[in-house]
Design an enzyme around this catalytic site. Structure first.
Site, mmCIF file in Angstrom:
data_model
loop_
_atom_site.group_PDB
_atom_site.id
_atom_site.type_symbol
_atom_site.label_atom_id
_atom_site.label_comp_id
_atom_site.label_asym_id
_atom_site.label_seq_id
_atom_site.Cartn_x
_atom_site.Cartn_y
_atom_site.Cartn_z
ATOM 1 N N ARG A 262 22.817 -1.516 12.912
ATOM 2 C CA ARG A 262 22.579 -0.966 11.566
ATOM 3 C C ARG A 262 23.872 -0.524 10.879
ATOM 4 O O ARG A 262 23.935 0.522 10.219
ATOM 5 C CB ARG A 262 21.592 0.209 11.617
ATOM 6 C CG ARG A 262 20.259 -0.127 12.182
ATOM 7 C CD ARG A 262 19.494 -1.196 11.407
ATOM 8 N NE ARG A 262 18.390 -1.648 12.236
ATOM 9 C CZ ARG A 262 18.450 -2.719 13.019
ATOM 10 N NH1 ARG A 262 19.528 -3.498 13.029
ATOM 11 N NH2 ARG A 262 17.447 -3.054 13.787
ATOM 12 N N SER B 115 12.301 3.304 9.216
ATOM 13 C CA SER B 115 12.738 4.276 10.227
ATOM 14 C C SER B 115 13.754 5.227 9.618
ATOM 15 O O SER B 115 14.755 4.798 9.044
ATOM 16 C CB SER B 115 13.397 3.565 11.409
ATOM 17 O OG SER B 115 12.460 2.725 12.019
ATOM 18 N N GLU C 173 19.237 6.739 9.742
ATOM 19 C CA GLU C 173 19.434 5.344 9.322
ATOM 20 C C GLU C 173 19.304 5.273 7.804
ATOM 21 O O GLU C 173 20.046 4.578 7.121
ATOM 22 C CB GLU C 173 18.365 4.466 9.985
ATOM 23 C CG GLU C 173 18.452 3.010 9.584
ATOM 24 C CD GLU C 173 17.544 2.116 10.421
ATOM 25 O OE1 GLU C 173 17.377 2.371 11.636
ATOM 26 O OE2 GLU C 173 17.000 1.151 9.843
HETATM 27 C C1 LIG Z 1 8.268 -0.346 5.498
HETATM 28 C C2 LIG Z 1 9.726 -0.561 5.854
HETATM 29 C C3 LIG Z 1 10.042 -1.279 6.988
HETATM 30 C C4 LIG Z 1 11.402 -1.489 7.329
HETATM 31 N N1 LIG Z 1 11.682 -2.218 8.445
HETATM 32 C C5 LIG Z 1 12.971 -2.450 8.768
HETATM 33 C C6 LIG Z 1 13.309 -3.221 9.941
HETATM 34 O O1 LIG Z 1 12.455 -3.712 10.658
HETATM 35 N N2 LIG Z 1 14.627 -3.393 10.220
HETATM 36 C C7 LIG Z 1 15.618 -2.892 9.429
HETATM 37 O O2 LIG Z 1 16.799 -3.108 9.731
HETATM 38 N N3 LIG Z 1 15.335 -2.150 8.332
HETATM 39 C C8 LIG Z 1 14.044 -1.928 7.984
HETATM 40 N N4 LIG Z 1 13.750 -1.175 6.874
HETATM 41 C C9 LIG Z 1 14.849 -0.557 6.095
HETATM 42 C C10 LIG Z 1 15.386 -1.426 4.931
HETATM 43 O O3 LIG Z 1 14.410 -2.339 4.487
HETATM 44 C C11 LIG Z 1 16.659 -2.160 5.329
HETATM 45 O O4 LIG Z 1 17.681 -1.252 5.684
HETATM 46 C C12 LIG Z 1 17.182 -3.076 4.204
HETATM 47 O O5 LIG Z 1 18.132 -3.957 4.746
HETATM 48 C C13 LIG Z 1 17.813 -2.321 3.035
HETATM 49 O O6 LIG Z 1 18.041 -3.272 2.000
HETATM 50 P P1 LIG Z 1 17.894 -2.880 0.473
HETATM 51 O O7 LIG Z 1 18.216 -4.070 -0.346
HETATM 52 O O8 LIG Z 1 16.570 -2.265 0.224
HETATM 53 O O9 LIG Z 1 19.038 -1.805 0.348
HETATM 54 P P2 LIG Z 1 19.013 -0.455 -0.513
HETATM 55 O O10 LIG Z 1 18.008 0.465 0.093
HETATM 56 O O11 LIG Z 1 18.895 -0.757 -1.949
HETATM 57 O O12 LIG Z 1 20.463 0.093 -0.203
HETATM 58 C C14 LIG Z 1 20.807 0.540 1.098
HETATM 59 C C15 LIG Z 1 22.334 0.628 1.196
HETATM 60 O O13 LIG Z 1 22.860 -0.690 1.075
HETATM 61 C C16 LIG Z 1 23.805 -0.717 0.005
HETATM 62 N N5 LIG Z 1 23.695 -2.032 -0.616
HETATM 63 C C17 LIG Z 1 22.586 -2.667 -1.038
HETATM 64 N N6 LIG Z 1 22.893 -3.857 -1.543
HETATM 65 C C18 LIG Z 1 24.237 -3.981 -1.448
HETATM 66 C C19 LIG Z 1 25.164 -4.990 -1.814
HETATM 67 N N7 LIG Z 1 24.805 -6.136 -2.397
HETATM 68 N N8 LIG Z 1 26.482 -4.763 -1.564
HETATM 69 C C20 LIG Z 1 26.899 -3.618 -0.971
HETATM 70 N N9 LIG Z 1 26.063 -2.637 -0.622
HETATM 71 C C21 LIG Z 1 24.749 -2.811 -0.848
HETATM 72 C C22 LIG Z 1 23.386 0.395 -0.952
HETATM 73 O O14 LIG Z 1 24.444 0.814 -1.798
HETATM 74 C C23 LIG Z 1 22.968 1.445 0.061
HETATM 75 O O15 LIG Z 1 24.118 2.099 0.558
HETATM 76 C C24 LIG Z 1 12.407 -0.966 6.505
HETATM 77 C C25 LIG Z 1 12.072 -0.243 5.343
HETATM 78 C C26 LIG Z 1 10.750 -0.052 4.999
HETATM 79 C C27 LIG Z 1 10.398 0.685 3.746
#
Ligand SMILES: Cc1cc2nc3c(=O)[nH]c(=O)nc-3n(C[C@H](O)[C@H](O)[C@H](O)COP(=O)(O)OP(=O)(O)OC[C@H]3O[C@@H](n4cnc5c(N)ncnc54)[C@H](O)[C@@H]3O)c2cc1C
Length: 317
Positions: free
Chosen positions: A183, A234, A304
């Protein structure tokens, strides 16, 4: 104040950004609806970029003006502060969402949603992306977090990423240079806006077997996850050799709540928003859980989920 410094928002910033980008710029935009937690206040300005050039332009303007810049993906791993975000939020899924096949790779704009990447792979009879179907994030957020689960991880198929550094330069590097770990990635310490990710196609399979695998992964996850959908997955990272959910349950934290925030009864590693939770409720509950787990098992849980904060920009002279 952001990171302890007073933020000066130039009065003409909206117009400057509107002139600089092809995409759209809006004022006073509530950010909660753009996140899965549905928590937090408004941003001064939200930019929906239309191209990678827009990303560079926004970075340059924010750097020149010394204005905080927040990078938003699908908002599935974020807590937005109740007081809102002073500065500019750049939301990539709005415009950087191209996806295509190039030889034995899939080339993705960083704003492509994870489920769309999985569907795209399925459509081309490419296997290996079924695990990402049920993750509610964007490809940029997935690379930033090196997202993964029991069935796969970004690091298993990422070939290279392209990003824009705070000085507005475009970079490209192979996966081995991206410091992908549990992560985490280099972008946690060396800020940049990921604009593109290239994934290797290592195997093909027939569509029905890929669809079957996607459905069974989704069903299994659905059976473990809370019914309440307002959450950020998580809350804590998995501690070495253990599970955060198990430690939280053992410490008797299941069902603990602060205001509208609740430690899920079904999956103790999740905190859910019962509808009226504030960021402050969630953060207080996180601290209470961390303290109880530390007292009970001696393990210090690491979060996380992130409190949404700006990337450092370089003031240009
Ligand atoms: C129901 C549920 C289930 C989930 N299951 C999992 C799982 O199984 N495994 C897992 O790893 N995660 C899981 N997650 C967490 C989440 O989906 C992941 O961490 C996901 O990768 C975050 O992506 P995002 O686009 O939503 O990022 P955001 O939440 O929008 O941003 C998170 C971080 O990433 C940065 N960021 C986003 N896009 C960029 C970019 N293009 N360039 C630079 N920085 C950027 C943001 O600035 C921030 O710091 C889950 C979440 C939920 C709600």
């Amino acid at each position: 104040m952001v990171d302890g410094r007073l933020v000066h928002m130039p009065s003409n910033l909206h117009d400057t950004l509107t002139d600089a980008v092809e995409g759209t710029v809006a004022r006073d935009v509530p950010i909660a609806p753009l996140t899965t937690f549905r928590i937090g206040g408004s941003a001064d300005l939200l930019v929906q970029p239309a191209s990678r050039q827009d990303v560079v332009a926004v970075l340059r303007v924010c750097s020149e003006c010394g204005v905080p810049l927040y990078i938003l993906g699908a908002g599935s791993n974020l807590i937005v502060p109740d007081e809102g975000l002073r500065g500019v939020v750049l939301r990539l899924p709005d415009g950087i969402d191209d996806i295509s096949l190039h030889g034995d790779t899939i080339v993705c704009g960083a704003g492509v949603l994870d489920c769309r990447l999985a569907e795209f792979a399925l459509g081309h009879q490419v296997t290996g992306f079924e695990w990402i179907f049920d993750i509610p994030g964007s490809v940029g957020g997935a690379v930033y977090m090196n997202a993964g689960n029991n069935d796969g991880e970004i690091s298993h198929s990422l070939v290279l990423a392209k990003w824009v550094s705070p000085d507005g330069e475009l970079h490209e590097a192979g996966a081995e240079e991206l410091k992908l770990g549990y992560r985490t990635s280099r972008f946690h310490n060396e800020p940049g806006i990921i604009v593109e990710a290239v994934f290797a196609i290592s195997a093909r399979a027939d569509g029905s077997s890929i669809r079957g695998r996607m459905d069974s992964i989704k069903e299994l996850r659905g059976s473990k996850f809370p019914e309440e959908s307002l959450c950020a997955g998580s809350i804590f990272k998995r501690p070495l050799g253990d599970y955060a959910g198990r430690l939280i349950e053992e410490a008797g934290c299941g069902g603990m709540s602060v205001g509208g925030a609740l430690v899920s009864h079904k999956h103790k590693g999740f905190i859910v928003n019962r509808g009226d939770a504030t960021a402050s409720d969630v953060l207080t509950l996180i601290e209470q859980v961390r303290r109880r787990v530390l007292e009970h098992s001696g393990v210090e849980l690491e979060t996380e989920v992130e409190v949404f904060s700006p990337i450092p920009t370089t003031r240009r002279t």
